[in-house]
Scaffold this motif. Structure first.
Motif: not given
Length: 371
Positions: A38, A197, A288-292, A294, A352, A355-356, A359
């Motif tokens: 990120k 997450t 998507t992301s590691d924390k999708p 949101c 984006k 995300c943690n 992404y």
């Protein structure tokens, strides 16, 4: 319909915060995706490798496991943890008092080295320090991994079918309302990802910190746990440990459909909210992301709960329902919207920014995703 079994277990030690079956939706070869940090400003696909294997992304050892000393425990858990004491015919005394109750043994496990005296039952003689240390290791090797297997059996292994049915439902569809295929499964999976997450949902973190401050124990719990005393290597403070155990308890309730804050969030969405499916325009995709999952805040001053399902499809959860004739229609239909590229870019920016660590793209280029 299959229900959670607290006796489920798995040999799996590496636990995914974002399921492998979900991440594979962004993998062309079902193995790799492109993961962008990120904080990276100059993204160079020619000279830098962004490939990540889906099965290795976002894994933490024993994240959903419980073992002796856990703050969240059941009687059944504790009976399993302390079976070695009975198997070796030992007796445990703490400050001179014999302790038989496994719940009490669990809650006093942090005092094992300093305050536990362990005797042979047959002659009431102390066991050696070497045997005491060996017993401790034997106890700590016993993990309850029912939550990890619960995610797998009840949600993760079914997700590819849910995703495919959603994609099939919107393919070439021109109507603005379509039958809500797999609505319950979509909502459950989405809500689970919001809570699984890192970091935990802002509402929980805010309430948790407020409670600690009101109790006057925040500074105390912010103290660092000694390395050798950490139940989870990824947790550094007593406050983090307490929060993690709260989440484990809520995961357990959610998988059992037995209340709790995660299950209530699922029920709220299922019973009251509109699900709108968003189709990406031709030539463009969702990230998507590691924390999708949101919260997306519109310029028009309303918010949506946003979840990318696949590169070509996402969904939002929102209030409203003017499109429906009856309140029950919210449960029976999805609203279907085909986005233009500018709207898709806005949604991707939200994903984006949420995300943690990074992404995820399915293509080795930024053009289908951002302005």
């Amino acid at each position: 319909m299959q229900t959670f079994d607290p006796n489920w277990t798995t040999p799996s030690v590496k636990h995914h915060l974002v399921p492998n079956t979900y991440l594979k939706g962004w993998s062309v070869d079902k193995t790799n995706i492109f993961f962008i940090d990120k904080n990276e400003k100059n993204i160079d696909f020619i000279n830098k490798d962004y490939d990540e294997k889906t099965k290795k992304l976002g894994r933490i050892s024993n994240f959903y496991s419980r073992r002796a000393g856990a703050l969240f425990r059941t009687k059944e858990d504790c009976n399993k943890y302390f079976k070695p004491i009975k198997a070796h015919s030992y007796t445990v005394k703490i400050e001179g008092k014999e302790i038989k109750d496994t719940l009490e043994l669990n809650d006093k496990f942090y005092d094992y080295d300093e305050k536990w005296d362990i005797y042979y039952r047959r002659n009431n003689e102390l066991i050696s320090d070497e045997l005491k240390e060996s017993l401790k290791k034997e106890i700590l090797d016993i993990h309850n991994r029912s939550l990890e297997e619960g995610w797998n059996v009840l949600l993760e292994r079914n997700w590819p079918d849910v995703r495919q049915q959603l994609l099939s439902a919107v393919n070439n569809e021109t109507k603005s309302l379509i039958h809500a295929v797999k609505r319950k499964e979509l909502i459950k999976f989405m809500v689970s990802l919001n809570w699984r997450t890192i970091p935990a949902p802002k509402l929980l973190l805010s309430d948790y910190n407020t409670i600690l401050q009101e109790l006057g124990i925040k500074e105390l719990l912010d103290n660092t746990i000694d390395q050798e005393d950490r139940m989870y290597p990824f947790i550094e403070t007593f406050s983090e440990e307490q929060l993690h155990n709260i989440l484990l308890m809520q995961y357990d309730k959610f998988l059992k459909n037995s209340g709790g804050i995660i299950f209530k969030e699922y029920e709220l969405i299922y019973n009251n909210m509109v699900i709108e499916l968003l189709v990406a325009p031709n030539g463009y995709e969702f990230i998507t992301s590691d924390k999708p999952v949101c919260v997306y805040e519109h310029k028009e001053n309303y918010t949506e709960y946003l979840f990318p399902n696949a590169p070509m499809l996402a969904c939002v959860v929102r209030n409203g329902g003017e499109e429906f004739k009856t309140e029950d229609d919210k449960k029976n239909y999805y609203v279907l919207t085909r986005l233009d590229k500018d709207k898709l870019f806005d949604y991707n920016e939200a994903i984006k920014n949420n995300c943690n660590k990074g992404y995820i793209l399915s293509q080795k280029t930024l053009k289908p995703y951002f302005k």
